[in-house]
Scaffold this motif. Sequence first.
Motif, PDB file in Angstrom:
ATOM      1  N   ALA A   9      -5.231   9.078  -5.470  1.00  0.00           N
ATOM      2  CA  ALA A   9      -3.879   8.522  -5.478  1.00  0.00           C
ATOM      3  C   ALA A   9      -3.179   8.797  -6.797  1.00  0.00           C
ATOM      4  O   ALA A   9      -1.987   9.125  -6.832  1.00  0.00           O
ATOM      5  CB  ALA A   9      -3.948   7.018  -5.220  1.00  0.00           C
ATOM      6  N   LEU A  10      -3.920   8.686  -7.917  1.00  0.00           N
ATOM      7  CA  LEU A  10      -3.327   9.008  -9.212  1.00  0.00           C
ATOM      8  C   LEU A  10      -2.933  10.475  -9.284  1.00  0.00           C
ATOM      9  O   LEU A  10      -1.859  10.827  -9.802  1.00  0.00           O
ATOM     10  CB  LEU A  10      -4.302   8.663 -10.332  1.00  0.00           C
ATOM     11  CG  LEU A  10      -3.812   8.973 -11.758  1.00  0.00           C
ATOM     12  CD1 LEU A  10      -2.568   8.165 -12.090  1.00  0.00           C
ATOM     13  CD2 LEU A  10      -4.909   8.714 -12.787  1.00  0.00           C
TER      14      LEU A  10
ATOM     15  N   ALA B 238      -4.024   3.424  -3.112  1.00  0.00           N
ATOM     16  CA  ALA B 238      -2.978   2.988  -4.050  1.00  0.00           C
ATOM     17  C   ALA B 238      -2.403   1.663  -3.572  1.00  0.00           C
ATOM     18  O   ALA B 238      -1.779   1.601  -2.509  1.00  0.00           O
ATOM     19  CB  ALA B 238      -1.881   4.033  -4.167  1.00  0.00           C
TER      20      ALA B 238
ATOM     21  N   ARG C 136       0.843  -1.204   0.000  1.00  0.00           N
ATOM     22  CA  ARG C 136       0.000   0.000   0.000  1.00  0.00           C
ATOM     23  C   ARG C 136       0.874   1.248   0.000  1.00  0.00           C
ATOM     24  O   ARG C 136       1.801   1.368   0.792  1.00  0.00           O
ATOM     25  CB  ARG C 136      -0.927   0.005   1.214  1.00  0.00           C
ATOM     26  CG  ARG C 136      -1.841  -1.207   1.271  1.00  0.00           C
ATOM     27  CD  ARG C 136      -2.852  -1.135   2.422  1.00  0.00           C
ATOM     28  NE  ARG C 136      -3.631  -2.364   2.491  1.00  0.00           N
ATOM     29  CZ  ARG C 136      -4.687  -2.616   1.723  1.00  0.00           C
ATOM     30  NH1 ARG C 136      -5.097  -1.706   0.852  1.00  0.00           N
ATOM     31  NH2 ARG C 136      -5.345  -3.761   1.834  1.00  0.00           N
TER      32      ARG C 136
ATOM     33  N   THR D 169       0.456  11.390  -8.078  1.00  0.00           N
ATOM     34  CA  THR D 169       1.627  10.993  -8.865  1.00  0.00           C
ATOM     35  C   THR D 169       1.843  11.872 -10.089  1.00  0.00           C
ATOM     36  O   THR D 169       2.867  11.775 -10.749  1.00  0.00           O
ATOM     37  CB  THR D 169       1.484   9.544  -9.371  1.00  0.00           C
ATOM     38  OG1 THR D 169       0.503   9.497 -10.410  1.00  0.00           O
ATOM     39  CG2 THR D 169       1.089   8.594  -8.255  1.00  0.00           C
TER      40      THR D 169
ATOM     41  N   GLY E 134       4.265   6.445 -10.692  1.00  0.00           N
ATOM     42  CA  GLY E 134       3.341   5.454 -11.242  1.00  0.00           C
ATOM     43  C   GLY E 134       4.065   4.477 -12.143  1.00  0.00           C
ATOM     44  O   GLY E 134       5.208   4.675 -12.500  1.00  0.00           O
TER      45      GLY E 134
ATOM     46  N   TYR F 237      -5.154   2.089  -8.362  1.00  0.00           N
ATOM     47  CA  TYR F 237      -5.065   3.445  -7.806  1.00  0.00           C
ATOM     48  C   TYR F 237      -6.437   4.103  -7.960  1.00  0.00           C
ATOM     49  O   TYR F 237      -7.085   3.952  -9.002  1.00  0.00           O
ATOM     50  CB  TYR F 237      -4.039   4.280  -8.572  1.00  0.00           C
ATOM     51  CG  TYR F 237      -2.608   4.149  -8.090  1.00  0.00           C
ATOM     52  CD1 TYR F 237      -1.859   5.274  -7.792  1.00  0.00           C
ATOM     53  CD2 TYR F 237      -2.011   2.902  -7.951  1.00  0.00           C
ATOM     54  CE1 TYR F 237      -0.537   5.166  -7.356  1.00  0.00           C
ATOM     55  CE2 TYR F 237      -0.712   2.776  -7.525  1.00  0.00           C
ATOM     56  CZ  TYR F 237       0.030   3.906  -7.221  1.00  0.00           C
ATOM     57  OH  TYR F 237       1.324   3.795  -6.802  1.00  0.00           O
ATOM     58  N   ASP F 238      -6.887   4.834  -6.951  1.00  0.00           N
ATOM     59  CA  ASP F 238      -8.100   5.630  -7.142  1.00  0.00           C
ATOM     60  C   ASP F 238      -7.711   7.018  -7.635  1.00  0.00           C
ATOM     61  O   ASP F 238      -6.531   7.330  -7.842  1.00  0.00           O
ATOM     62  CB  ASP F 238      -8.953   5.677  -5.874  1.00  0.00           C
ATOM     63  CG  ASP F 238      -8.268   6.383  -4.708  1.00  0.00           C
ATOM     64  OD1 ASP F 238      -7.267   7.116  -4.931  1.00  0.00           O
ATOM     65  OD2 ASP F 238      -8.727   6.203  -3.562  1.00  0.00           O
TER      66      ASP F 238
END
Length: 460
Positions: free
Chosen positions: A405-406, A114, A109, A409, A458, A401-402
Amino acid sequence: MMRTIDLRHQHLGRSELLRLVPRAAVDTGTAVERVKPLVDAVRDRGEAALREQARDFDGVDGHALRVQPERIAASLDTCPPEVRAALEELIAKLRPASEAQVPAEQVTRFGDGATITQRWQPVGRVGLYAPGGKAAYPSSVLMNAVSAQAAGVPSLALASPAQRDNGGAPHEAVLWAAALVGIDEVYAIGGAGAIAAFAHGVPSIGLEPVDVVTGPGNVFVAAAKRAVTGLVGIDSEAGTTEILIIADSGAEPRFVAADLISQAEHDEAAASVLVTDSAEFAARVQGEVATMAGRTRHAARVHEALSGPQSAVILVDDLAAAARVSNAYGPEHLEIQTRDDGAVLALVENAGAIFVGGYTPVSLGDYLAGSNHVLPTGGTARFAAGLGAHTFLRPQQVVAYDRAALAGTETHLLALARAEGLPAHGEAVSERFRAAVDDPAADNPAPGEPVSEHRHGGSR
């Protein structure tokens, strides 16, 4: 009988040891040239080519290429009770040992939303090969089948050469093993043709292509595996068996001699090697070998194997030097019989399987230790492992990834995309944050806004 290689008082590097250790002369490359027409014939002409090969190589014609499930189950009626009990004990030990090789799923995690899940996915279908040359090998069938079942492989097919004295079916002992582990798809096909049939499939007999081919065999089976590699996965290009024993004067010469002979009876090209720091002990072992080899059932075969260039007694200065020789050799089977087995074991890096102590002979591993006896040969133990549940598993990373979270990055991902000249990589992320009337997540954090105290890159 066994030649002596004296490496005492020499300071040899790894390349020199690799050159000096005895090896069986196996030319798989030349064998590939001989089997490729056989493999291509099965690919192009299927059942007709298999029947021609059975007639030419096995002396069998007009037989059923696929064994009926009823015939497989009925074979157990001919299995001696003591043999069945032994095979069932092997299965009972091998199954939990194989299941222990399946890694647990792991989740990593990176803050909220993520994750990367590491899972191990079995292949869908496996072709198992059982040779039918100088002996029948029900134990090898079980080693392959139980490992695949432990991995969760849903479809198993087994092939073994047709036997003239068994009505064109595979050897009865092979059928016993198949019945005991529940394999009901068995083919009377041998050699390179069997490997080709697994790789390409033979629709007329109901044989669908497989994903992985495993199982021992001669040099032509190994060559056929090389010929189909890339179309299917393989376990290894297994060669003739080999044993290396590290022993000092504290070992029992009769035990060492018996173990050298036990592997030599497999094949005239089998390799038996003793590495010791005691010339006196080596002479005692040589004497025991000369006496015991003449009494064994396959005396001529044993004599040829032990007298060949692939077998030797190697003299070294100490046990540390013995371990260096063994690591350069990379034996399929390594036995350690010394006064301090643990100290020697700590120096060992390369071996297919290791048998520690005077009461752990390789033959125990061949049958009832619970370990797998399908192991790397020809020095490949320096970089390859023996067969196990892992042979039939593929590690897969599942990335999830939600939106938040994206978003965390994006800055770093865009920087990497620009640096590598791949702007569309970055745009694939940025596009997800463009405001849109019908975007229910449009009021979530904007790109570049902090969503977590963690920063991470990512995956491409």
